[in-house]
Design a protein around this motif. Sequence first.
Motif, mmCIF file in Angstrom:
data_model
loop_
_atom_site.group_PDB
_atom_site.id
_atom_site.type_symbol
_atom_site.label_atom_id
_atom_site.label_comp_id
_atom_site.label_asym_id
_atom_site.label_seq_id
_atom_site.Cartn_x
_atom_site.Cartn_y
_atom_site.Cartn_z
ATOM 1 N N LYS A 39 53.196 19.190 74.746
ATOM 2 C CA LYS A 39 54.018 20.022 75.626
ATOM 3 C C LYS A 39 55.372 19.368 75.900
ATOM 4 O O LYS A 39 56.396 20.042 75.929
ATOM 5 C CB LYS A 39 53.265 20.257 76.942
ATOM 6 C CG LYS A 39 53.976 21.174 77.893
ATOM 7 C CD LYS A 39 53.157 21.405 79.141
ATOM 8 C CE LYS A 39 53.893 22.317 80.098
ATOM 9 N NZ LYS A 39 53.130 22.535 81.328
ATOM 10 N N GLU A 40 55.380 18.041 76.062
ATOM 11 C CA GLU A 40 56.617 17.318 76.343
ATOM 12 C C GLU A 40 57.627 17.493 75.198
ATOM 13 O O GLU A 40 58.821 17.660 75.423
ATOM 14 C CB GLU A 40 56.340 15.824 76.556
ATOM 15 C CG GLU A 40 55.507 15.518 77.786
ATOM 16 C CD GLU A 40 54.014 15.743 77.588
ATOM 17 O OE1 GLU A 40 53.544 15.805 76.427
ATOM 18 O OE2 GLU A 40 53.312 15.871 78.601
ATOM 19 N N LYS A 41 57.146 17.451 73.978
ATOM 20 C CA LYS A 41 58.018 17.592 72.809
ATOM 21 C C LYS A 41 58.669 18.980 72.785
ATOM 22 O O LYS A 41 59.870 19.100 72.538
ATOM 23 C CB LYS A 41 57.202 17.355 71.533
ATOM 24 C CG LYS A 41 57.926 17.569 70.254
ATOM 25 C CD LYS A 41 58.494 16.287 69.738
ATOM 26 C CE LYS A 41 59.058 16.512 68.344
ATOM 27 N NZ LYS A 41 60.205 15.689 68.102
ATOM 28 N N GLU A 45 62.713 19.975 73.132
ATOM 29 C CA GLU A 45 63.410 20.811 72.159
ATOM 30 C C GLU A 45 64.059 22.016 72.823
ATOM 31 O O GLU A 45 65.164 22.425 72.467
ATOM 32 C CB GLU A 45 62.452 21.265 71.059
ATOM 33 C CG GLU A 45 62.022 20.125 70.147
ATOM 34 C CD GLU A 45 60.992 20.552 69.108
ATOM 35 O OE1 GLU A 45 60.526 21.710 69.131
ATOM 36 O OE2 GLU A 45 60.635 19.699 68.283
ATOM 37 N N GLN A 46 63.383 22.585 73.831
ATOM 38 C CA GLN A 46 63.956 23.720 74.562
ATOM 39 C C GLN A 46 65.194 23.285 75.335
ATOM 40 O O GLN A 46 66.200 23.985 75.361
ATOM 41 C CB GLN A 46 62.920 24.330 75.504
ATOM 42 C CG GLN A 46 61.841 25.111 74.796
ATOM 43 C CD GLN A 46 60.771 25.628 75.752
ATOM 44 O OE1 GLN A 46 60.713 25.247 76.917
ATOM 45 N NE2 GLN A 46 59.892 26.478 75.248
ATOM 46 N N GLN A 47 65.128 22.121 75.962
ATOM 47 C CA GLN A 47 66.275 21.596 76.714
ATOM 48 C C GLN A 47 67.441 21.301 75.779
ATOM 49 O O GLN A 47 68.585 21.580 76.093
ATOM 50 C CB GLN A 47 65.882 20.332 77.488
ATOM 51 C CG GLN A 47 64.894 20.573 78.613
ATOM 52 C CD GLN A 47 65.425 21.517 79.680
ATOM 53 O OE1 GLN A 47 66.598 21.518 80.004
ATOM 54 N NE2 GLN A 47 64.539 22.348 80.219
ATOM 55 N N ALA A 48 67.145 20.757 74.610
ATOM 56 C CA ALA A 48 68.183 20.447 73.627
ATOM 57 C C ALA A 48 68.850 21.727 73.122
ATOM 58 O O ALA A 48 70.045 21.755 72.868
ATOM 59 C CB ALA A 48 67.598 19.656 72.473
ATOM 60 N N GLY A 49 68.095 22.802 73.012
ATOM 61 C CA GLY A 49 68.618 24.068 72.538
ATOM 62 C C GLY A 49 69.504 24.752 73.561
ATOM 63 O O GLY A 49 70.407 25.516 73.226
#
Length: 51
Positions: A39-41, A45-49
Amino acid sequence: MVHNMQARSDKPDTAETGKFTESKLKKTETQEKNPLPPKEKTEQEQQAGKS
């Protein structure tokens, strides 16, 4: 060419199911081919997007 066609119906042929015995089945271990990432990964990735 002659095709041997059996009569088809909407209901499956269940004649063989009475002879089925579960004890003859082999035990197997299920393994995921493509396990989901942690879930952390996905959150990273969502935050980076969003940036």
